[in-house]
Design a protein around this motif. Structure first.
Motif, PDB file in Angstrom:
ATOM      1  N   LEU A 151      17.596   0.270 -28.612  1.00 16.38           N
ATOM      2  CA  LEU A 151      16.128  -0.146 -28.604  1.00 16.38           C
ATOM      3  C   LEU A 151      15.608  -0.029 -30.161  1.00 16.38           C
ATOM      4  N   ILE A 182       9.859  -4.934 -26.791  1.00 16.50           N
ATOM      5  CA  ILE A 182       9.938  -3.610 -26.843  1.00 16.50           C
ATOM      6  C   ILE A 182       8.720  -3.155 -27.932  1.00 16.50           C
ATOM      7  N   PHE A 183       8.760  -3.817 -29.044  1.00 20.56           N
ATOM      8  CA  PHE A 183       7.815  -3.639 -29.979  1.00 20.56           C
ATOM      9  C   PHE A 183       7.160  -5.006 -30.571  1.00 20.56           C
ATOM     10  N   SER A 199       3.421  -1.596 -28.651  1.00 22.53           N
ATOM     11  CA  SER A 199       4.719  -1.403 -27.879  1.00 22.53           C
ATOM     12  C   SER A 199       4.371  -1.930 -26.407  1.00 22.53           C
ATOM     13  N   LEU A 216      12.700  -0.003 -15.958  1.00 19.59           N
ATOM     14  CA  LEU A 216      13.484  -0.057 -17.307  1.00 19.59           C
ATOM     15  C   LEU A 216      14.599  -1.047 -17.345  1.00 19.59           C
ATOM     16  N   ILE A 234      10.347   6.624 -27.549  1.00 15.46           N
ATOM     17  CA  ILE A 234      11.191   5.790 -27.496  1.00 15.46           C
ATOM     18  C   ILE A 234      12.282   6.079 -28.718  1.00 15.46           C
ATOM     19  N   TYR A 258      13.150  -4.713 -16.860  1.00 17.32           N
ATOM     20  CA  TYR A 258      12.451  -4.957 -18.169  1.00 17.32           C
ATOM     21  C   TYR A 258      13.353  -5.066 -19.138  1.00 17.32           C
ATOM     22  N   VAL A 259      14.249  -4.636 -19.602  1.00 18.65           N
ATOM     23  CA  VAL A 259      14.982  -4.901 -20.787  1.00 18.65           C
ATOM     24  C   VAL A 259      16.183  -5.632 -20.546  1.00 18.65           C
ATOM     25  N   THR A 319      12.917  -7.384 -29.554  1.00 16.26           N
ATOM     26  CA  THR A 319      13.177  -7.220 -28.196  1.00 16.26           C
ATOM     27  C   THR A 319      14.619  -6.765 -28.117  1.00 16.26           C
ATOM     28  N   ALA A 320      14.776  -6.125 -26.897  1.00 20.16           N
ATOM     29  CA  ALA A 320      16.037  -5.573 -26.941  1.00 20.16           C
ATOM     30  C   ALA A 320      17.132  -6.932 -26.354  1.00 20.16           C
ATOM     31  N   VAL A 322      14.532   6.341 -23.474  1.00 21.12           N
ATOM     32  CA  VAL A 322      13.057   6.449 -23.297  1.00 21.12           C
ATOM     33  C   VAL A 322      12.913   7.894 -22.714  1.00 21.12           C
ATOM     34  N   LEU A 326       6.312  -2.370 -24.051  1.00 18.78           N
ATOM     35  CA  LEU A 326       7.076  -1.730 -22.923  1.00 18.78           C
ATOM     36  C   LEU A 326       6.511  -0.383 -22.580  1.00 18.78           C
TER      37      LEU A 326
END
Length: 211
Positions: A33, A104-105, A51, A94, A68, A97-98, A6-7, A73, A53
């Motif tokens: 990211l 993210i993955f 992912s 975005l 990404i 979310y971040v 995660t970011a 992105v 995201l």
């Protein structure tokens, strides 16, 4: 289960930057990211299994491709909508979310990328000389081509080398970009021919062009 990457949850600023591909827009963040030199390309929802995201972005009906990289992105749209209408919605999503620390993955893309490059360079039927040439090409693409192409919101990656022909994949904004084939021939092909004498031609998978 793989640990989710995660970011960091922190205030995030995002700005949109046009790319040479009119259907692609680069959203640049002030947070990381991915590790430098690593990028992932999702041409469709099915490819985005690792992912969360990217899966969320594909929920927007006009999103056709997601790319990404380290701090941006690139989103490629599929409809006739104008970017002026889409940018505020995507930027807001975005940012939220971040900042919320959304995953993210679910697997480390760096490990996957290293494995894919090694497999591409060391195909079972390739001679030792061809494997060495493939590795030289990969290094050149990583060190000289990737940084320049990422500025335009995309990437060009090595797929194979056989009898002087280098095949590459176009990712992100490079996929479907009107100027990508020109860059491929006038820039990348000339570079590889100069640095690796064995190279005769560079072609992109799925792209047909006359020169």
């Amino acid at each position: 289960m793989a640990e989710q990457l995660t970011a960091p949850a922190a205030p995030v600023s995002i700005y949109a930057e046009a790319s040479p591909n009119p259907e692609s827009m680069k959203f640049v963040l002030n947070t990381q990211l991915l590790a430098d030199g690593v990028s992932v390309d999702y041409p469709n929802l099915e490819a985005a299994a690792n992912s969360p995201l990217a899966q969320e972005l594909f929920n927007f009906d006009y999103v056709g491709r997601v790319f990404i990289a380290q701090n941006f992105v690139t989103i490629t749209k599929t409809t006739e909508h104008q970017w002026a209408q889409l940018i505020p919605e995507l930027r807001t999503f975005l940012k939220s979310y971040v900042e919320a620390g959304g995953p993210i993955f679910t697997v480390d893309p760096a490990a996957e990328q290293r494995a894919a490059q090694q497999a591409a360079a060391n195909t079972g039927d390739a001679s030792e000389a061809d494997q060495q040439t493939s590795q030289k090409i990969i290094d050149l693409l990583d060190n000289y081509v990737r940084p320049a192409v990422e500025q335009d919101g995309g990437n060009i990656t090595f797929k194979s080398y056989h009898e002087g022909i280098v095949t590459v994949n176009l990712q992100g904004s490079c996929s479907g970009c009107p100027s990508a084939t020109v860059t491929l021939k006038s820039g990348i092909e000339n570079l590889l021919k100069r640095m690796v004498p064995e190279v005769k031609e560079v072609v992109a998978e799925g792209v047909t062009a006359s020169f």
